[in-house]
Design a protein around this motif. Sequence first.
Motif, PDB file in Angstrom:
ATOM      1  N   ALA A   1      27.619  27.725 -11.341  1.00 33.29           N
ATOM      2  CA  ALA A   1      27.599  28.579 -10.157  1.00 33.29           C
ATOM      3  C   ALA A   1      27.371  30.034 -10.554  1.00 33.29           C
ATOM      4  O   ALA A   1      26.634  30.759  -9.878  1.00 33.29           O
ATOM      5  N   GLN A   2      27.962  30.458 -11.658  1.00 36.78           N
ATOM      6  CA  GLN A   2      27.782  31.836 -12.116  1.00 36.78           C
ATOM      7  C   GLN A   2      26.335  32.106 -12.527  1.00 36.78           C
ATOM      8  O   GLN A   2      25.882  33.247 -12.473  1.00 36.78           O
ATOM      9  N   LYS A   3      25.617  31.069 -12.903  1.00 33.42           N
ATOM     10  CA  LYS A   3      24.207  31.207 -13.255  1.00 33.42           C
ATOM     11  C   LYS A   3      23.306  31.019 -12.032  1.00 33.42           C
ATOM     12  O   LYS A   3      22.090  31.066 -12.149  1.00 33.42           O
ATOM     13  N   GLY A   4      23.901  30.786 -10.859  1.00 30.55           N
ATOM     14  CA  GLY A   4      23.146  30.636  -9.632  1.00 30.55           C
ATOM     15  C   GLY A   4      22.491  29.274  -9.461  1.00 30.55           C
ATOM     16  O   GLY A   4      21.570  29.126  -8.666  1.00 30.55           O
ATOM     17  N   LEU A   5      22.975  28.266 -10.198  1.00 33.14           N
ATOM     18  CA  LEU A   5      22.359  26.939 -10.153  1.00 33.14           C
ATOM     19  C   LEU A   5      22.958  26.021  -9.102  1.00 33.14           C
ATOM     20  O   LEU A   5      22.366  24.999  -8.774  1.00 33.14           O
ATOM     21  N   LEU A   6      24.140  26.343  -8.604  1.00 32.44           N
ATOM     22  CA  LEU A   6      24.761  25.586  -7.520  1.00 32.44           C
ATOM     23  C   LEU A   6      25.848  26.427  -6.898  1.00 32.44           C
ATOM     24  O   LEU A   6      26.206  27.491  -7.419  1.00 32.44           O
ATOM     25  N   LEU A   7      26.367  25.952  -5.780  1.00 30.35           N
ATOM     26  CA  LEU A   7      27.442  26.678  -5.103  1.00 30.35           C
ATOM     27  C   LEU A   7      28.775  26.331  -5.758  1.00 30.35           C
ATOM     28  O   LEU A   7      28.988  25.186  -6.171  1.00 30.35           O
TER      29      LEU A   7
ATOM     30  N   ALA B   1      29.189  12.317  -1.231  1.00 25.13           N
ATOM     31  CA  ALA B   1      29.965  12.665  -0.045  1.00 25.13           C
ATOM     32  C   ALA B   1      29.364  11.983   1.182  1.00 25.13           C
ATOM     33  O   ALA B   1      28.248  12.326   1.585  1.00 25.13           O
ATOM     34  N   PRO B   2      30.054  11.001   1.767  1.00 28.96           N
ATOM     35  CA  PRO B   2      29.564  10.436   3.022  1.00 28.96           C
ATOM     36  C   PRO B   2      29.536  11.525   4.089  1.00 28.96           C
ATOM     37  O   PRO B   2      30.462  12.342   4.192  1.00 28.96           O
ATOM     38  N   VAL B   3      28.450  11.572   4.865  1.00 31.07           N
ATOM     39  CA  VAL B   3      28.270  12.611   5.874  1.00 31.07           C
ATOM     40  C   VAL B   3      28.273  12.028   7.283  1.00 31.07           C
ATOM     41  O   VAL B   3      28.821  12.608   8.205  1.00 31.07           O
ATOM     42  N   TRP B   4      27.672  10.861   7.434  1.00 29.53           N
ATOM     43  CA  TRP B   4      27.540  10.240   8.746  1.00 29.53           C
ATOM     44  C   TRP B   4      27.538   8.743   8.546  1.00 29.53           C
ATOM     45  O   TRP B   4      27.692   8.256   7.434  1.00 29.53           O
ATOM     46  N   GLU B   5      27.316   7.958   9.573  1.00 29.93           N
ATOM     47  CA  GLU B   5      27.481   6.504   9.484  1.00 29.93           C
ATOM     48  C   GLU B   5      26.623   5.839   8.419  1.00 29.93           C
ATOM     49  O   GLU B   5      27.042   4.864   7.812  1.00 29.93           O
ATOM     50  N   ASP B   6      25.434   6.344   8.158  1.00 33.18           N
ATOM     51  CA  ASP B   6      24.588   5.759   7.114  1.00 33.18           C
ATOM     52  C   ASP B   6      23.978   6.822   6.209  1.00 33.18           C
ATOM     53  O   ASP B   6      23.024   6.566   5.494  1.00 33.18           O
ATOM     54  N   LEU B   7      24.547   8.028   6.243  1.00 31.20           N
ATOM     55  CA  LEU B   7      24.005   9.178   5.522  1.00 31.20           C
ATOM     56  C   LEU B   7      25.029   9.713   4.528  1.00 31.20           C
ATOM     57  O   LEU B   7      26.194   9.925   4.875  1.00 31.20           O
ATOM     58  N   GLY B   8      24.591   9.908   3.292  1.00 33.00           N
ATOM     59  CA  GLY B   8      25.456  10.468   2.267  1.00 33.00           C
ATOM     60  C   GLY B   8      24.747  11.580   1.515  1.00 33.00           C
ATOM     61  O   GLY B   8      23.514  11.674   1.531  1.00 33.00           O
ATOM     62  N   GLU B   9      25.542  12.409   0.841  1.00 32.64           N
ATOM     63  CA  GLU B   9      25.004  13.533   0.077  1.00 32.64           C
ATOM     64  C   GLU B   9      25.407  13.416  -1.388  1.00 32.64           C
ATOM     65  O   GLU B   9      26.569  13.167  -1.701  1.00 32.64           O
ATOM     66  N   ILE B  10      24.447  13.613  -2.268  1.00 31.26           N
ATOM     67  CA  ILE B  10      24.720  13.787  -3.692  1.00 31.26           C
ATOM     68  C   ILE B  10      24.957  15.280  -3.873  1.00 31.26           C
ATOM     69  O   ILE B  10      24.093  16.094  -3.512  1.00 31.26           O
ATOM     70  N   CYS B  11      26.112  15.650  -4.392  1.00 32.20           N
ATOM     71  CA  CYS B  11      26.415  17.081  -4.518  1.00 32.20           C
ATOM     72  C   CYS B  11      27.219  17.351  -5.794  1.00 32.20           C
ATOM     73  O   CYS B  11      27.718  16.430  -6.443  1.00 32.20           O
ATOM     74  N   SER B  12      27.309  18.621  -6.117  1.00 29.32           N
ATOM     75  CA  SER B  12      28.080  19.087  -7.276  1.00 29.32           C
ATOM     76  C   SER B  12      27.673  18.380  -8.559  1.00 29.32           C
ATOM     77  O   SER B  12      28.513  18.060  -9.394  1.00 29.32           O
ATOM     78  N   LEU B  13      26.374  18.172  -8.726  1.00 27.41           N
ATOM     79  CA  LEU B  13      25.857  17.565  -9.953  1.00 27.41           C
ATOM     80  C   LEU B  13      25.714  18.647 -11.009  1.00 27.41           C
ATOM     81  O   LEU B  13      25.007  19.630 -10.815  1.00 27.41           O
ATOM     82  N   VAL B  14      26.415  18.450 -12.116  1.00 31.38           N
ATOM     83  CA  VAL B  14      26.328  19.403 -13.221  1.00 31.38           C
ATOM     84  C   VAL B  14      26.466  18.650 -14.532  1.00 31.38           C
ATOM     85  O   VAL B  14      27.235  17.697 -14.644  1.00 31.38           O
ATOM     86  N   VAL B  15      25.681  19.083 -15.508  1.00 33.92           N
ATOM     87  CA  VAL B  15      25.766  18.564 -16.868  1.00 33.92           C
ATOM     88  C   VAL B  15      25.889  19.773 -17.784  1.00 33.92           C
ATOM     89  O   VAL B  15      25.183  20.772 -17.604  1.00 33.92           O
ATOM     90  N   ARG B  16      26.787  19.674 -18.726  1.00 36.64           N
ATOM     91  CA  ARG B  16      27.014  20.749 -19.691  1.00 36.64           C
ATOM     92  C   ARG B  16      25.686  21.176 -20.326  1.00 36.64           C
ATOM     93  O   ARG B  16      24.838  20.332 -20.639  1.00 36.64           O
ATOM     94  N   ASP B  17      25.501  22.464 -20.527  1.00 37.18           N
ATOM     95  CA  ASP B  17      24.242  22.996 -21.056  1.00 37.18           C
ATOM     96  C   ASP B  17      23.779  22.281 -22.314  1.00 37.18           C
ATOM     97  O   ASP B  17      22.612  21.923 -22.443  1.00 37.18           O
TER      98      ASP B  17
END
Length: 161
Positions: free
Chosen positions: A26-32, A63-79
Amino acid sequence: MTVEYVIRKAHLDDVKAMHGLLLHCAQKGLLLPRALIYLYGHIRNFFVAEMPGGELAGCCALAPVWEDLGEICSLVVRDDMRRRGIGRSLVQACLGECRELHLQKIFALTYQEGFFTRSGFEVVEKSILPQKIWADCVHCPKYPDCDETAVFLHLGEARTA
């Protein structure tokens, strides 16, 4: 060079290490950034990549968002662990869970468009994600001027007989 790691569901003991990984990106501006309280409250959504000594190489959430909709989020891999298949393995773990939850449509908001398109996602307009916008985006400091790219994957019929 082959890297040994295990993809597993996150534990509460992983939260501080996950927070550190996410904060660094996040500090590098790559994700929230994600607050500790968010990580503790959503721990069941997360997978981690654990190295043989117990150190985390990455994390990702579904993260499930709706009845058949999900989100892939907070994906990070060490540098120092990037480009070794860890991110792809984390996303695959999330997609496997989509099938268990009967989620058929998956999206991500990302600055890493190429990673996701190589994984089968396609770039879409954010306007196809009204549930996400009203549930989360309105609380984001970047709303309504989001500079992330929306990517989408349709898994097809997720239900099994």
